[in-house]
Design a protein around this motif. Structure first.
Motif, short mmCIF file in Angstrom:
data_model
loop_
_atom_site.label_atom_id
_atom_site.label_comp_id
_atom_site.label_asym_id
_atom_site.label_seq_id
_atom_site.Cartn_x
_atom_site.Cartn_y
_atom_site.Cartn_z
N ARG A 79 0.83 -1.20 0.00
CA ARG A 79 0.00 0.00 0.00
C ARG A 79 0.86 1.25 0.00
N ARG A 80 0.34 2.30 -0.56
CA ARG A 80 1.01 3.60 -0.56
C ARG A 80 0.45 4.41 0.60
N GLY A 81 1.12 5.49 0.92
CA GLY A 81 0.60 6.40 1.92
C GLY A 81 1.16 6.23 3.31
N TRP A 82 2.20 5.43 3.51
CA TRP A 82 2.81 5.28 4.82
C TRP A 82 3.56 6.56 5.17
N PHE A 83 3.44 7.01 6.42
CA PHE A 83 4.17 8.19 6.85
C PHE A 83 4.48 8.12 8.33
N THR A 84 5.46 8.89 8.75
CA THR A 84 5.81 9.01 10.17
C THR A 84 5.43 10.42 10.63
N SER A 85 5.36 10.60 11.90
CA SER A 85 5.05 11.89 12.48
C SER A 85 6.12 12.92 12.16
N SER A 86 5.72 14.16 12.06
CA SER A 86 6.70 15.23 11.87
C SER A 86 7.57 15.40 13.11
N TYR A 87 7.17 14.81 14.22
CA TYR A 87 7.95 14.86 15.46
C TYR A 87 8.99 13.74 15.52
N SER A 88 8.99 12.84 14.54
CA SER A 88 9.95 11.73 14.52
C SER A 88 11.36 12.27 14.30
N VAL A 129 2.27 5.11 9.94
CA VAL A 129 0.84 4.87 9.83
C VAL A 129 0.39 5.06 8.39
N ASN A 130 -0.70 4.40 8.08
CA ASN A 130 -1.32 4.50 6.77
C ASN A 130 -2.81 4.65 7.01
N LEU A 131 -3.36 5.74 6.57
CA LEU A 131 -4.79 6.00 6.77
C LEU A 131 -5.56 5.29 5.66
N ASP A 132 -5.99 4.10 5.95
CA ASP A 132 -6.71 3.25 5.01
C ASP A 132 -8.19 3.64 5.03
N ALA A 133 -8.90 3.35 3.97
CA ALA A 133 -10.33 3.68 3.88
C ALA A 133 -11.14 2.99 4.97
N ARG A 134 -10.66 1.86 5.47
CA ARG A 134 -11.41 1.10 6.49
C ARG A 134 -10.83 1.26 7.88
N GLY A 135 -9.79 2.06 8.05
CA GLY A 135 -9.19 2.23 9.36
C GLY A 135 -7.77 2.75 9.23
N VAL A 136 -6.95 2.45 10.22
CA VAL A 136 -5.56 2.90 10.26
C VAL A 136 -4.66 1.69 10.40
N LEU A 137 -3.60 1.66 9.61
CA LEU A 137 -2.60 0.60 9.69
C LEU A 137 -1.36 1.18 10.34
N VAL A 138 -0.72 0.42 11.23
CA VAL A 138 0.47 0.88 11.94
C VAL A 138 1.55 -0.20 11.80
N ARG A 139 2.79 0.24 11.51
CA ARG A 139 3.90 -0.70 11.39
C ARG A 139 5.17 -0.09 11.97
#
Length: 68
Positions: free
Chosen positions: A13-22, A31-41
């Motif tokens: 999936r596309r759209g993975w990002f880290t916090s600007s505070y990282s 995190v990836n804001l998926d249409a059905r929820g949030v994915l975290v890795r």
């Protein structure tokens, strides 16, 4: 939790990002804001066979309200 279908192939999936505070320590999550929820890795281990946590949108919103 979101069902297994959401996290079946999250590495593609596309759209993975880290916090600007990282920072560059490598101790972050993505995190990836998926249409059905949030994915975290784990940002330092992105192999395709590694686990991804699926969280409902409501649970994610509640979490953010608690930490912000």
């Amino acid at each position: 939790m979101i069902g297994q279908e959401v996290s079946a192939s999250p590495r593609c999936r596309r759209g993975w990002f880290t916090s600007s505070y990282s920072n560059d320590s490598g101790s972050c999550v993505e995190v990836n804001l998926d249409a059905r929820g949030v994915l975290v890795r784990d940002s330092k281990d992105q192999r395709a066979d590694r686990p991804v946590l699926g969280i409902s949108s409501d649970a994610w919103s509640s979490f953010l309200k608690q930490i912000c």
